[in-house]
Design a protein around this motif. Structure first.
Motif, PDB file in Angstrom:
ATOM      1  N   THR A  85       0.823  -1.204   0.000  1.00 39.58           N
ATOM      2  CA  THR A  85       0.000   0.000   0.000  1.00 39.58           C
ATOM      3  C   THR A  85       0.857   1.255   0.000  1.00 39.58           C
ATOM      4  N   GLU A  86       2.013   1.186   0.668  1.00 36.23           N
ATOM      5  CA  GLU A  86       2.891   2.346   0.745  1.00 36.23           C
ATOM      6  C   GLU A  86       3.481   2.712  -0.615  1.00 36.23           C
ATOM      7  N   LYS A  87       3.381   1.814  -1.614  1.00 36.97           N
ATOM      8  CA  LYS A  87       3.958   2.086  -2.928  1.00 36.97           C
ATOM      9  C   LYS A  87       3.151   3.124  -3.704  1.00 36.97           C
ATOM     10  N   ILE A  88       1.911   3.387  -3.262  1.00 41.92           N
ATOM     11  CA  ILE A  88       1.105   4.387  -3.950  1.00 41.92           C
ATOM     12  C   ILE A  88       1.658   5.766  -3.624  1.00 41.92           C
ATOM     13  N   ALA A  89       2.198   6.414  -4.617  1.00 45.38           N
ATOM     14  CA  ALA A  89       2.850   7.707  -4.390  1.00 45.38           C
ATOM     15  C   ALA A  89       2.203   8.770  -5.257  1.00 45.38           C
ATOM     16  N   LEU A  90       0.919   8.985  -5.058  1.00 47.07           N
ATOM     17  CA  LEU A  90       0.185  10.027  -5.775  1.00 47.07           C
ATOM     18  C   LEU A  90      -0.320  11.060  -4.785  1.00 47.07           C
ATOM     19  N   SER A  91      -0.331  12.301  -5.211  1.00 41.44           N
ATOM     20  CA  SER A  91      -0.887  13.359  -4.364  1.00 41.44           C
ATOM     21  C   SER A  91      -2.396  13.173  -4.221  1.00 41.44           C
ATOM     22  N   ASP A  92      -2.935  13.672  -3.118  1.00 38.71           N
ATOM     23  CA  ASP A  92      -4.385  13.610  -2.931  1.00 38.71           C
ATOM     24  C   ASP A  92      -5.080  14.276  -4.113  1.00 38.71           C
ATOM     25  N   GLY A  93      -6.113  13.622  -4.616  1.00 30.94           N
ATOM     26  CA  GLY A  93      -6.841  14.185  -5.744  1.00 30.94           C
ATOM     27  C   GLY A  93      -7.581  13.111  -6.515  1.00 30.94           C
ATOM     28  N   THR A  94      -8.125  13.488  -7.660  1.00 29.64           N
ATOM     29  CA  THR A  94      -8.900  12.586  -8.508  1.00 29.64           C
ATOM     30  C   THR A  94      -8.168  12.356  -9.818  1.00 29.64           C
ATOM     31  N   TYR A  95      -8.138  11.090 -10.238  1.00 33.59           N
ATOM     32  CA  TYR A  95      -7.403  10.696 -11.442  1.00 33.59           C
ATOM     33  C   TYR A  95      -8.284   9.802 -12.314  1.00 33.59           C
ATOM     34  N   THR A  96      -7.932   9.745 -13.589  1.00 36.89           N
ATOM     35  CA  THR A  96      -8.487   8.734 -14.482  1.00 36.89           C
ATOM     36  C   THR A  96      -7.446   7.632 -14.612  1.00 36.89           C
ATOM     37  N   ALA A  97      -7.853   6.387 -14.414  1.00 34.74           N
ATOM     38  CA  ALA A  97      -6.901   5.278 -14.449  1.00 34.74           C
ATOM     39  C   ALA A  97      -7.513   4.080 -15.166  1.00 34.74           C
ATOM     40  N   GLU A  98      -6.642   3.250 -15.744  1.00 36.29           N
ATOM     41  CA  GLU A  98      -7.095   2.033 -16.404  1.00 36.29           C
ATOM     42  C   GLU A  98      -7.325   0.936 -15.364  1.00 36.29           C
ATOM     43  N   PHE A  99      -8.413   0.196 -15.535  1.00 31.89           N
ATOM     44  CA  PHE A  99      -8.733  -0.936 -14.668  1.00 31.89           C
ATOM     45  C   PHE A  99      -8.858  -2.162 -15.561  1.00 31.89           C
ATOM     46  N   THR A 100      -7.856  -3.032 -15.537  1.00 31.82           N
ATOM     47  CA  THR A 100      -7.847  -4.211 -16.407  1.00 31.82           C
ATOM     48  C   THR A 100      -7.929  -5.477 -15.570  1.00 31.82           C
ATOM     49  N   THR A 101      -8.502  -6.529 -16.157  1.00 30.39           N
ATOM     50  CA  THR A 101      -8.700  -7.786 -15.458  1.00 30.39           C
ATOM     51  C   THR A 101      -8.183  -8.944 -16.306  1.00 30.39           C
ATOM     52  N   ASP A 102      -8.236 -10.151 -15.710  1.00 31.23           N
ATOM     53  CA  ASP A 102      -7.781 -11.346 -16.420  1.00 31.23           C
ATOM     54  C   ASP A 102      -8.932 -12.083 -17.105  1.00 31.23           C
ATOM     55  N   SER A 103     -10.089 -11.430 -17.235  1.00 32.24           N
ATOM     56  CA  SER A 103     -11.260 -12.117 -17.783  1.00 32.24           C
ATOM     57  C   SER A 103     -12.043 -11.223 -18.729  1.00 32.24           C
ATOM     58  N   SER A 104     -12.495 -11.826 -19.833  1.00 26.19           N
ATOM     59  CA  SER A 104     -13.343 -11.081 -20.778  1.00 26.19           C
ATOM     60  C   SER A 104     -14.770 -10.953 -20.257  1.00 26.19           C
ATOM     61  N   MET A 105     -15.092 -11.700 -19.197  1.00 30.18           N
ATOM     62  CA  MET A 105     -16.440 -11.650 -18.625  1.00 30.18           C
ATOM     63  C   MET A 105     -16.534 -10.656 -17.470  1.00 30.18           C
ATOM     64  N   PHE A 106     -15.405 -10.149 -17.040  1.00 31.50           N
ATOM     65  CA  PHE A 106     -15.359  -9.231 -15.894  1.00 31.50           C
ATOM     66  C   PHE A 106     -14.483  -8.050 -16.284  1.00 31.50           C
ATOM     67  N   HIS A 107     -15.111  -6.935 -16.606  1.00 31.58           N
ATOM     68  CA  HIS A 107     -14.343  -5.765 -17.042  1.00 31.58           C
ATOM     69  C   HIS A 107     -15.201  -4.515 -16.944  1.00 31.58           C
ATOM     70  N   VAL A 108     -14.554  -3.382 -17.159  1.00 36.32           N
ATOM     71  CA  VAL A 108     -15.253  -2.098 -17.135  1.00 36.32           C
ATOM     72  C   VAL A 108     -16.221  -2.035 -18.321  1.00 36.32           C
ATOM     73  N   ASN A 109     -17.316  -1.353 -18.117  1.00 39.34           N
ATOM     74  CA  ASN A 109     -18.281  -1.162 -19.202  1.00 39.34           C
ATOM     75  C   ASN A 109     -17.601  -0.582 -20.433  1.00 39.34           C
ATOM     76  N   ASP A 110     -17.970  -1.087 -21.609  1.00 39.05           N
ATOM     77  CA  ASP A 110     -17.331  -0.667 -22.857  1.00 39.05           C
ATOM     78  C   ASP A 110     -17.421   0.836 -23.099  1.00 39.05           C
ATOM     79  N   ALA A 111     -18.412   1.477 -22.516  1.00 38.00           N
ATOM     80  CA  ALA A 111     -18.580   2.920 -22.724  1.00 38.00           C
ATOM     81  C   ALA A 111     -17.452   3.719 -22.094  1.00 38.00           C
ATOM     82  N   TYR A 112     -16.687   3.091 -21.174  1.00 35.22           N
ATOM     83  CA  TYR A 112     -15.653   3.817 -20.449  1.00 35.22           C
ATOM     84  C   TYR A 112     -14.228   3.386 -20.812  1.00 35.22           C
ATOM     85  N   ASP A 113     -14.083   2.571 -21.853  1.00 37.20           N
ATOM     86  CA  ASP A 113     -12.763   2.260 -22.409  1.00 37.20           C
ATOM     87  C   ASP A 113     -11.777   1.773 -21.335  1.00 37.20           C
TER      88      ASP A 113
END
Length: 303
Positions: free
Chosen positions: A54-82
């Motif tokens: 957890t200590e490896k997260i070295a971002l300043s407080d705030g809001t970011y856009t980030a990629e969320f990828t998984t190991d499954s084609s059945m479990f992923h972010v909605n296609d509308a959000y790339d």
């Protein structure tokens, strides 16, 4: 006398056996205690390892856009959000909000399926979110706020669906960028290009090479945000996706034309959906708009 001796001998033997059994029981208790102690040390070690990650997260407080990828084609972010979600960082802790493709996943768990099945496991509850696909259709899906123990590395995230069975998955959160930088001009480019409309050359990569976007493209800068009018060499593109948002054509005749937010001097990933094939097909492209090529578009009065 012999009878008395035999009774004493029997008593001594019995007492010896009792003592031996007591010692054996004590030994078992000590062994059990030692095993439990070792397990406690192992659990503490695992907790320490998680804390160190957890200590490896070295971002300043705030809001970011980030990629969320998984190991499954059945479990992923909605296609509308790339494959992207909203990452929030506060006091060194990070959480990513992602919308899924349906309401079929009812709980998530930060860890393995085995641990998720245990009593008092802290399950992640969904919220129902409406996704607007930009073509007049909407859909209600489950969305989750997921704690992020580490960036740019895989971690365990188990899920349970409507059938009531837990499944193990690996997920990764990566490429975090400040959310307020998504459709803006870079600081250096903003100094060079004040608000106005420009023709700007662009590099186009990706796809099969059969289609392209015309260069230069007209780019309008207003309040530090850049919007490009891009024209494809084909009339067969029915939508584009930029930073997870879907955009529809702004014309009905001729080659497909879109108005999309862009970044200058930074390669940006976009998706174009083409209906030229036997069925619609989303294709990834990379666009780079070069601010040093900008020429201002003047009005009819020369201003």
């Amino acid at each position: 006398m012999r009878k008395l001796f035999r009774n004493k001998f029997t008593y001594i033997v019995a007492m010896t056996l009792v003592c031996a059994m007591s010692l054996a029981a004590c030994g078992n208790k000590n062994a059990k205690a030692e095993t439990e102690s070792k397990k406690a040390v192992q659990d503490a070690t695992e907790s320490t390892k998680k804390a160190e990650k957890t200590e490896k997260i070295a971002l300043s407080d705030g809001t970011y856009t980030a990629e969320f990828t998984t190991d499954s084609s059945m479990f992923h972010v909605n296609d509308a959000y790339d494959n992207k979600g909203t990452l929030t960082v506060k006091d060194g802790k990070a959480t990513i909000h992602v919308a899924l493709t349906s309401t079929h996943i009812v709980n998530l768990f930060l860890g393995t399926a085995k641990d998720a099945s245990k009593d008092k496991a802290e399950l992640l509850e969904p919220t129902v979110e409406t996704v607007d696909y930009g073509d007049g259709t909407t859909e209600e899906v489950n969305a989750f706020d997921i704690p992020v123990p580490v960036l740019d590395e895989e971690f365990d995230l188990a899920l349970i669906g409507t059938k009531g069975k837990w499944y193990d998955h690996k997920v990764k959160v990566s490429n975090a960028t400040p959310a307020d930088a998504d459709a803006s001009v870079s600081e250096s480019a903003g100094k060079e290009l004040p608000d106005g409309t420009y023709n700007i050359n662009l590099d186009f990569e990706g796809g099969s090479g059969k289609a392209s976007i015309a260069s230069p493209a007209e780019v309008t800068i207003s309040g530090g945000a850049a919007t490009a009018t891009v024209q494809w060499s084909s009339p067969n593109y029915d939508y584009m996706i930029v930073d997870g948002q879907k955009y529809m054509p702004v014309n009905t005749d001729g080659n497909s034309v879109f108005e999309i937010p862009v970044k200058l001097d930074t390669p940006m990933q976009v998706i174009g959906d083409t209906v030229a094939m036997s069925k619609p097909h989303e294709v990834e492209y990379t666009l780079t708009f070069h601010s040093d090529s900008a020429t201002e578009v003047l009005g009819e009065d020369g201003e």
